[in-house]
Design a protein around this motif. Structure first.
Motif, PDB file in Angstrom:
ATOM      1  N   ALA A 561      -1.629   0.313  10.290  1.00 23.77           N
ATOM      2  CA  ALA A 561      -2.373   1.508  10.709  1.00 23.77           C
ATOM      3  C   ALA A 561      -3.853   1.212  10.808  1.00 23.77           C
ATOM      4  O   ALA A 561      -4.433   0.547   9.951  1.00 23.77           O
ATOM      5  CB  ALA A 561      -2.149   2.638   9.720  1.00 23.77           C
ATOM      6  N   MET A 562      -4.465   1.728  11.870  1.00 28.59           N
ATOM      7  CA  MET A 562      -5.921   1.747  11.963  1.00 28.59           C
ATOM      8  C   MET A 562      -6.367   2.867  11.029  1.00 28.59           C
ATOM      9  O   MET A 562      -6.215   4.042  11.354  1.00 28.59           O
ATOM     10  CB  MET A 562      -6.350   2.071  13.391  1.00 28.59           C
ATOM     11  N   GLY A 563      -6.852   2.493   9.858  1.00 31.47           N
ATOM     12  CA  GLY A 563      -7.099   3.478   8.808  1.00 31.47           C
ATOM     13  C   GLY A 563      -8.171   4.481   9.125  1.00 31.47           C
ATOM     14  O   GLY A 563      -8.223   5.544   8.526  1.00 31.47           O
ATOM     15  N   GLY A 564      -9.059   4.188  10.049  1.00 35.00           N
ATOM     16  CA  GLY A 564     -10.116   5.140  10.386  1.00 35.00           C
ATOM     17  C   GLY A 564     -10.814   5.649   9.156  1.00 35.00           C
ATOM     18  O   GLY A 564     -10.919   6.854   8.928  1.00 35.00           O
ATOM     19  N   LEU A 565     -11.280   4.721   8.309  1.00 34.26           N
ATOM     20  CA  LEU A 565     -11.907   5.075   7.033  1.00 34.26           C
ATOM     21  C   LEU A 565     -10.943   5.853   6.154  1.00 34.26           C
ATOM     22  O   LEU A 565     -11.326   6.738   5.406  1.00 34.26           O
ATOM     23  CB  LEU A 565     -13.193   5.882   7.254  1.00 34.26           C
ATOM     24  N   GLY A 566      -9.672   5.523   6.251  1.00 34.16           N
ATOM     25  CA  GLY A 566      -8.704   6.052   5.308  1.00 34.16           C
ATOM     26  C   GLY A 566      -8.088   7.384   5.661  1.00 34.16           C
ATOM     27  O   GLY A 566      -8.141   8.305   4.871  1.00 34.16           O
ATOM     28  N   SER A 567      -7.516   7.539   6.856  1.00 38.76           N
ATOM     29  CA  SER A 567      -6.850   8.807   7.176  1.00 38.76           C
ATOM     30  C   SER A 567      -5.567   8.905   6.357  1.00 38.76           C
ATOM     31  O   SER A 567      -4.905   7.915   6.108  1.00 38.76           O
ATOM     32  CB  SER A 567      -6.535   8.890   8.667  1.00 38.76           C
ATOM     33  N   ASP A 568      -5.239  10.125   5.922  1.00 35.66           N
ATOM     34  CA  ASP A 568      -4.108  10.345   5.014  1.00 35.66           C
ATOM     35  C   ASP A 568      -2.814   9.740   5.528  1.00 35.66           C
ATOM     36  O   ASP A 568      -2.136   9.011   4.830  1.00 35.66           O
ATOM     37  CB  ASP A 568      -3.882  11.846   4.790  1.00 35.66           C
ATOM     38  N   ALA A 569      -2.474  10.080   6.787  1.00 36.07           N
ATOM     39  CA  ALA A 569      -1.193   9.637   7.332  1.00 36.07           C
ATOM     40  C   ALA A 569      -1.122   8.113   7.388  1.00 36.07           C
ATOM     41  O   ALA A 569      -0.070   7.530   7.159  1.00 36.07           O
ATOM     42  CB  ALA A 569      -0.986  10.219   8.717  1.00 36.07           C
ATOM     43  N   ALA A 570      -2.252   7.473   7.700  1.00 34.55           N
ATOM     44  CA  ALA A 570      -2.282   6.004   7.787  1.00 34.55           C
ATOM     45  C   ALA A 570      -1.941   5.398   6.440  1.00 34.55           C
ATOM     46  O   ALA A 570      -1.089   4.521   6.339  1.00 34.55           O
ATOM     47  CB  ALA A 570      -3.658   5.542   8.233  1.00 34.55           C
ATOM     48  N   ILE A 571      -2.597   5.873   5.408  1.00 41.62           N
ATOM     49  CA  ILE A 571      -2.403   5.288   4.079  1.00 41.62           C
ATOM     50  C   ILE A 571      -0.992   5.572   3.560  1.00 41.62           C
ATOM     51  O   ILE A 571      -0.388   4.747   2.905  1.00 41.62           O
ATOM     52  CB  ILE A 571      -3.507   5.781   3.115  1.00 41.62           C
ATOM     53  N   GLU A 572      -0.443   6.744   3.889  1.00 45.18           N
ATOM     54  CA  GLU A 572       0.891   7.102   3.408  1.00 45.18           C
ATOM     55  C   GLU A 572       1.980   6.272   4.094  1.00 45.18           C
ATOM     56  O   GLU A 572       2.895   5.791   3.459  1.00 45.18           O
ATOM     57  CB  GLU A 572       1.193   8.592   3.661  1.00 45.18           C
ATOM     58  N   THR A 573       1.904   6.127   5.411  1.00 42.70           N
ATOM     59  CA  THR A 573       3.040   5.613   6.189  1.00 42.70           C
ATOM     60  C   THR A 573       3.042   4.107   6.373  1.00 42.70           C
ATOM     61  O   THR A 573       4.096   3.487   6.345  1.00 42.70           O
ATOM     62  CB  THR A 573       3.063   6.262   7.596  1.00 42.70           C
ATOM     63  N   ALA A 574       1.876   3.528   6.601  1.00 37.70           N
ATOM     64  CA  ALA A 574       1.821   2.114   6.999  1.00 37.70           C
ATOM     65  C   ALA A 574       2.070   1.173   5.835  1.00 37.70           C
ATOM     66  O   ALA A 574       1.941   1.537   4.671  1.00 37.70           O
ATOM     67  CB  ALA A 574       0.464   1.826   7.623  1.00 37.70           C
ATOM     68  N   ASP A 575       2.440  -0.073   6.176  1.00 32.70           N
ATOM     69  CA  ASP A 575       2.592  -1.136   5.180  1.00 32.70           C
ATOM     70  C   ASP A 575       1.267  -1.874   5.015  1.00 32.70           C
ATOM     71  O   ASP A 575       0.983  -2.446   3.975  1.00 32.70           O
ATOM     72  CB  ASP A 575       3.661  -2.140   5.646  1.00 32.70           C
ATOM     73  N   VAL A 576       0.476  -1.880   6.090  1.00 34.01           N
ATOM     74  CA  VAL A 576      -0.835  -2.541   6.098  1.00 34.01           C
ATOM     75  C   VAL A 576      -1.834  -1.548   6.700  1.00 34.01           C
ATOM     76  O   VAL A 576      -1.521  -0.896   7.687  1.00 34.01           O
ATOM     77  CB  VAL A 576      -0.813  -3.831   6.958  1.00 34.01           C
ATOM     78  N   VAL A 577      -2.988  -1.406   6.076  1.00 35.92           N
ATOM     79  CA  VAL A 577      -4.010  -0.494   6.599  1.00 35.92           C
ATOM     80  C   VAL A 577      -5.255  -1.312   6.963  1.00 35.92           C
ATOM     81  O   VAL A 577      -5.785  -2.042   6.124  1.00 35.92           O
ATOM     82  CB  VAL A 577      -4.389   0.589   5.563  1.00 35.92           C
ATOM     83  N   ILE A 578      -5.681  -1.197   8.236  1.00 35.04           N
ATOM     84  CA  ILE A 578      -6.905  -1.882   8.672  1.00 35.04           C
ATOM     85  C   ILE A 578      -8.038  -0.867   8.607  1.00 35.04           C
ATOM     86  O   ILE A 578      -8.137   0.036   9.422  1.00 35.04           O
ATOM     87  CB  ILE A 578      -6.744  -2.462  10.092  1.00 35.04           C
ATOM     88  N   GLN A 579      -8.873  -1.016   7.563  1.00 30.09           N
ATOM     89  CA  GLN A 579      -9.914  -0.012   7.322  1.00 30.09           C
ATOM     90  C   GLN A 579     -11.047  -0.065   8.335  1.00 30.09           C
ATOM     91  O   GLN A 579     -11.762   0.901   8.524  1.00 30.09           O
ATOM     92  CB  GLN A 579     -10.504  -0.227   5.939  1.00 30.09           C
ATOM     93  N   THR A 580     -11.220  -1.240   8.955  1.00 26.59           N
ATOM     94  CA  THR A 580     -12.373  -1.395   9.850  1.00 26.59           C
ATOM     95  C   THR A 580     -12.112  -0.825  11.237  1.00 26.59           C
ATOM     96  O   THR A 580     -13.019  -0.771  12.055  1.00 26.59           O
ATOM     97  CB  THR A 580     -12.716  -2.889  10.024  1.00 26.59           C
ATOM     98  N   ASP A 581     -10.857  -0.424  11.497  1.00 26.15           N
ATOM     99  CA  ASP A 581     -10.494   0.084  12.825  1.00 26.15           C
ATOM    100  C   ASP A 581     -10.638  -0.978  13.913  1.00 26.15           C
ATOM    101  O   ASP A 581     -10.760  -0.641  15.084  1.00 26.15           O
ATOM    102  CB  ASP A 581     -11.328   1.324  13.196  1.00 26.15           C
ATOM    103  N   GLN A 582     -10.635  -2.250  13.534  1.00 23.27           N
ATOM    104  CA  GLN A 582     -10.768  -3.338  14.520  1.00 23.27           C
ATOM    105  C   GLN A 582      -9.392  -3.949  14.794  1.00 23.27           C
ATOM    106  O   GLN A 582      -8.787  -4.516  13.887  1.00 23.27           O
ATOM    107  CB  GLN A 582     -11.690  -4.442  13.991  1.00 23.27           C
TER     108      GLN A 582
END
Length: 651
Positions: A561-582
């Protein structure tokens, strides 16, 4: 790493966290080891110098018993407790048998040395594991200790834990934002490196979200708190990384299962090392069987067989990988995902917000049937006003810019993948894509379908009224993301989007991607992944923004997930979170997984190779207990150093 068979170095994990600097348990461990070492080497020195006091057998036994107890008792206690838990063949049992056997054959210094170096090795391993855990926490735990709350126009200093939702907090330049909230001032620049790993300042405007961990850089700002302390983006990310250790990688699980079979086998082989020569001596009278000699060989065999290096260096390797990647703004939810990403050979990207900036801009407005431009913008913006979709935000922002007022809406209904239906002044309004108008049998000009950019169409009481034209732009590193993946020999790269095929094809051509699918509803994306999964050879990573892509993220082998500075759905669902949105960080994540896996398997090969060699030498009587203990502890320490090296390798 709780209590289970063969967890030599992990025995204390479920107890209070000792062995940390400044902890009394840590000092106590050192005191025990120092006392034991002084008595052991003092005894060896007195023996070498033929000191008369040390020639009495009873004195020697008592001396070495005093050297043995500080390091031996804790292990004997662990052995007894594991036997009570029906875990007979534990690491501690191996050590206890080996050292008590050494005392039985009067090899006292060697019996003490086994326990001393074993305890020293365990101390180093505990220290390395707790250091890795602390490093991971320290990377993210940058939450401020104090918050400045504005009450009755006065600044009050509070602990962030006591600040309520709805309170106003003030943050001065250079200070860290203590809690998540909404920006109250017009705009301000923030350093978001704690959350994204990126030091480029980010401008946040009035009404936009400000997250805990950001640093105000240019002015005093005020923020209305929207989430309590423990639910802030930073708290959730920290919790996620700390819990990562609970999800074991296959290599870790393999070693645990292996240890449960391995330990009884080596214990049985140690018994056979004594038993077979004895049986042979009964059949062949010329063969002289000396019990103490063969028992010594069996003890050497037992000490070498400790799977210490494996049990600790493998989890430590994954800890290192998780820690190093989180410093780069890539969060793995567990060692299993770090392992799974190494097998990925198909990467599927969502388009909007993943490969593109997702920041749409209104380019133009076309009206029909006498509807004025201002009226069309007003109707579309009022309908989209409460939507969080990037297109809706662009339209409402554009409307505010043009100082066009919003009008009240009633009965807003969202039609997934199509748009919105609402009522304004009693008239039924449709706002969305061309598919929405087709669904409601509204006639519209056919050239709309040929426009390559994004269009938001509008119908008033079943009559087509016009459209807004918007365009999105590729992220700066989108092209690099695709090139880096190709460099890793991942050639099956696809793009899925709900946008029109013409738009998706246009972006795909710019990126050099040949497979791009548009006009997909959320269900269509799931069906596409299902089709890909029917080929067992495909190991799929899906990269999305984690909000509307939750089902696809969950359905792929690795959801990124492109975390977008930590969106709820991203952190809940994904196995890997890319915080930088890159998107280029996808290749970084795959490289990190491969480097971690390489180091873990280096450790497994090293431990097995050295142990096998010294086991053969021990069984043949060519290795002593000294060599056995150095082989065991030495291999463990080399494996630990190799695991820590991951931090430097992943960049």
């Amino acid at each position: 790493m709780g209590h289970h068979s063969c967890t030599c170095c992990c025995a204390h994990d479920n107890a209070q966290p000792k062995n940390t600097p400044g902890n009394t348990g840590f000092l106590k461990e050192y005191r025990r080891i120092l006392l034991s070492a002084l008595l052991l080497f003092g005894g060896i020195a007195m023996k070498a110098m033929n000191i008369s006091f040390f020639s009495d057998d009873t004195v020697v036994l008592v001396w070495y018993l005093l050297a043995y107890l500080p390091v031996g008792l804790p292990v004997l206690k662990e052995a007894w407790e594991s036997i009570l838990r029906k875990d007979v063949f534990s690491e501690f049992t191996l050590m206890s048998i080996a050292t008590l056997g050494a005392f039985y054959i009067k090899e006292y210094p060697e019996g003490v040395a086994v326990m001393l170096f074993y305890s020293l090795g365990e101390l180093f391993q505990d220290k390395a594991v707790s250091r890795a855990k602390r490093n991971i926490s320290a990377l993210l735990d940058v939450r401020p200790e104090k918050a400045t709350v504005i009450r009755d126009n006065e600044a009050v200093t509070e602990s962030p834990r006591n600040v309520q939702v709805g309170d106003i907090i003030e943050v001065k330049p250079g200070e860290r934002v203590p809690l998540d909230g909404t920006m109250l001032g017009e705009s301000a620049a923030f350093n978001t490196s704690a959350l994204t790993g990126e030091s480029v300042p980010r401008t946040i405007r009035k009404g936009e979200e400000v997250l805990a961990g950001m640093i105000a850089t240019d002015k005093v700002i005020r923020v209305e708190v929207t989430k309590p302390f423990e639910k802030s983006a930073l708290s959730r990310i920290l919790e996620l990384v700390q819990n990562a250790s609970e999800r074991k990688a296959p290599a870790e699980l393999f070693i645990r299962k292996f240890a449960r079979i391995y330990t009884p086998i080596v214990t049985g082989l140690a018994v056979l090392i004594v038993l077979l020569p004895f049986l042979y001596s009964l059949a062949n009278m010329q063969f002289i069987f000396t019990f103490d000699d063969w028992l010594y060989r069996a003890l050497v065999f037992l000490v070498i067989s400790c799977p210490c290096a494996l049990v600790v260096s493998i989890p430590l390797g994954y800890f290192g990988g998780i820690g190093a990647t989180s410093r780069l703004g890539v969060l793995f939810k567990g060692g299993n995902y770090l392992d799974a990403i190494t097998k990925v050979n198909t990467v599927v990207f969502d388009k909007t917000g993943t490969l593109t900036k997702g920041t749409f801009e209104v380019q133009s407005c076309r009206t029909q049937h006498g509807v004025s431009e201002e009226k069309l913008i007003q109707i579309i913006a009022s309908a989209e006003r409460n939507s969080t979709h990037p297109i809706a935000k662009a339209i409402t922002g554009y409307t505010e810019q043009r100082r066009i007022s919003f009008v009240p809406t009633a009965e807003v209904t969202e039609i997934a993948g199509h748009g919105l239906e609402t009522k304004i002044d009693g008239q039924r309004i449709l706002v969305g894509n061309a598919r929405l108008l087709s669904k409601y049998n509204v006639e519209y000009p056919q050239e709309l379908s040929k426009i390559a950019d994004t269009v938001v169409v509008c119908a008033i009481d079943s009559a087509y009224a016009g459209y807004l034209l918007l365009s999105d732009t590729l992220k700066e590193d989108a092209r690099k993301a695709i090139e880096d993946l190709k460099a890793l020999n991942i050639n099956n790269i696809q793009i899925l989007s709900g946008d029109k095929q013409a738009i998706v094809t246009n972006f795909a051509e710019k990126l050099g991607v040949t497979q791009a699918y548009g006009d997909l509803l959320p269900d269509g994306k799931v069906e596409h992944i299902e089709e890909l999964r029917q080929n067992d050879g495909n190991r799929i990573a899906f990269v999305g923004d984690g909000i509307n892509d939750a089902p696809v993220l969950a359905f792929s082998h690795v959801g990124i997930a492109m975390g977008g500075l930590g969106s709820d759905a991203a952190i809940e669902t994904a196995d890997v979170v890319i915080q930088t949105d890159q998107p280029s960080k996808v290749a970084t994540a795959i490289r990190a997984g491969k480097q971690t896996r390489r180091i873990v398997w280096q450790n497994i090969s090293l431990a097995f190779g050295v142990k096998l060699l010294v086991l053969i030498l021990g069984a043949g009587g060519l290795a002593t207990l000294w060599e056995a203990v150095f082989a065991d502890v030495g291999v463990a320490l080399i494996a630990i150093v190799n695991a820590i090296r991951i931090q430097k390798l992943i960049k």
